[in-house]
Design an enzyme around this catalytic site. Structure first.
Site, PDB file in Angstrom:
ATOM      1  N   ALA A  76       0.870  -1.175   0.000  1.00 29.12           N
ATOM      2  CA  ALA A  76       0.000   0.000   0.000  1.00 29.12           C
ATOM      3  C   ALA A  76       0.909   1.227   0.000  1.00 29.12           C
ATOM      4  CB  ALA A  76      -0.876  -0.016   1.246  1.00 29.12           C
TER       5      ALA A  76
ATOM      6  N   GLY B  33       0.771  -5.003   0.774  1.00 27.50           N
ATOM      7  CA  GLY B  33      -0.404  -5.108  -0.093  1.00 27.50           C
ATOM      8  C   GLY B  33      -0.093  -5.800  -1.420  1.00 27.50           C
TER       9      GLY B  33
ATOM     10  N   GLU C 240      -0.232  -9.409  -0.652  1.00 31.73           N
ATOM     11  CA  GLU C 240      -1.667  -9.693  -0.433  1.00 31.73           C
ATOM     12  C   GLU C 240      -2.422  -9.756  -1.756  1.00 31.73           C
ATOM     13  OE1 GLU C 240      -1.758  -6.377   2.361  1.00 31.73           O
ATOM     14  OE2 GLU C 240      -2.567  -7.724   3.879  1.00 31.73           O
TER      15      GLU C 240
ATOM     16  N   GLU D  22       4.874  -5.032   7.212  1.00 29.05           N
ATOM     17  CA  GLU D  22       4.127  -3.952   7.879  1.00 29.05           C
ATOM     18  C   GLU D  22       4.613  -3.652   9.290  1.00 29.05           C
ATOM     19  OE1 GLU D  22       2.784  -6.275   5.960  1.00 29.05           O
ATOM     20  OE2 GLU D  22       1.259  -5.380   4.680  1.00 29.05           O
TER      21      GLU D  22
END
Ligand code: CAA
Length: 260
Positions: free
Chosen positions: A67, A112, A115, A135
């Site tokens: 992200a 992300g 993911e 993260e």
């Protein structure tokens, strides 16, 4: 449809979706997430002419590096949880998409990005692929399903280690541990994804849709870890540590966490 951050090309009935933010290592900012939602909810990939979708990243360095941390700085528990919920919903849409969706992982697949690759039905990787959920380096947790899907693919023992250490693992490890289906030279990456989709396209489309639903149904446990991940992402997004972690990444320095 026109997109700012996605390139969509059609090749022999296969849609190649390239996350196109090479300078930011294809990080998923809000606009890119919105465009992923628009693409997967549009009629284009559902057309009977389309055999499947390949997702890859622009350039030779990254699939998706996570992200977009630069958009994180104003998150609080509420907006953090909302962001995680929206992201999870988009990735569920990909996971449940009725035609094969293959991640062609051409470099870093972090946060992300890992993911996103895990939400796809199959994954092919090049030797430069690096996977991880870093993260905790930022003082937050994965929010787009990483705490749940990583366990599904590599098992609790390894998932616990990689989620807590933030270490990356390479394409060979990802292959050995069952996260990726094939490891192929960079120049053969798309070709391998195409050949898998072309093979699947010779089978009954309704049967393929049902297989996708049923394999996913095996892991469905409503109200469990995915919802808790949304809540916990919100909690960590509201901490001083998270603001310090994100600032440290942007300022290219180590983070000094206080546990608050
Ligand atoms: N968000 C925003 N920008 C990013 C980014 C990200 N996730 N990852 C890389 N970039 C940017 C860098 O800031 C840099 O931009 P500038 O040139 O403007 O400084 C550019 O991309 C190139 O990156 P680096 O200079 O850092 O490249 P490197 O080769 O030294 O390192 C890397 C590569 C190891 C992937 C490193 O960029 C990195 O650690 N990126 C962050 C990875 C990460 O923490 N991802 C998780 C994000 S949080 C998340 O995804 C939460 C969730 O589950 C929803």
């Amino acid at each position: 449809m026109q997109y700012d951050n996605l390139l969509v090309e059609e090749k022999d009935g296969i849609l190649v979706l390239t996350i196109n933010r090479e300078k930011a290592l294809n990080a998923l900012n809000r606009q890119t997430m919105l465009e992923l939602f628009q693409f997967f909810s549009s009629d284009d990939p559902r057309s009977s002419e389309v055999k499947g979708v390949v997702i890859t990243g622009a350039g030779s360095k990254a699939f998706v590096a996570g992200a977009d941390i630069k958009e994180f700085l104003d998150l609080d528990p509420k907006t953090g949880a909302e962001m995680a919920k929206k992201g999870q919903d988009i990735f569920f849409m990909i996971e449940q998409f009725p035609k094969p969706v293959i991640a062609a992982v051409n470099g870093f697949a972090l946060g992300g990005g890992c993911e996103l690759a895990m939400a796809c039905h199959l994954r092919v990787a090049s030797p430069s692929a690096r996977f991880g959920q870093p993260e905790v380096n930022l003082g937050i947790i994965p929010g787009y399903g990483g705490t749940q899907r990583l366990i599904q693919y590599i098992g609790k023992t390894r998932a616990m280690e990689y989620l807590m250490t933030a270490d990356m693992f390479d394409a060979q490890q990802a292959l050995d541990w069952g996260l990726v289906n094939y490891l192929v030279p960079q120049e053969e990456l798309l070709e391998k994804a195409f050949s898998l989709i072309n093979k699947i396209a010779t089978k009954g489309p309704v049967a393929i849709q049902e297989v996708i639903k049923l394999v996913n149904a095996h892991f469905a446990d409503p109200g469990s870890g995915f919802d808790k991940e949304v809540e916990a992402f919100g909690v960590t997004a509201g901490t001083e540590d998270f603001r310090e972690g994100a600032a440290a990444f942007i300022e290219k320095r180590p983070a000094h966490f206080k546990g608050k």
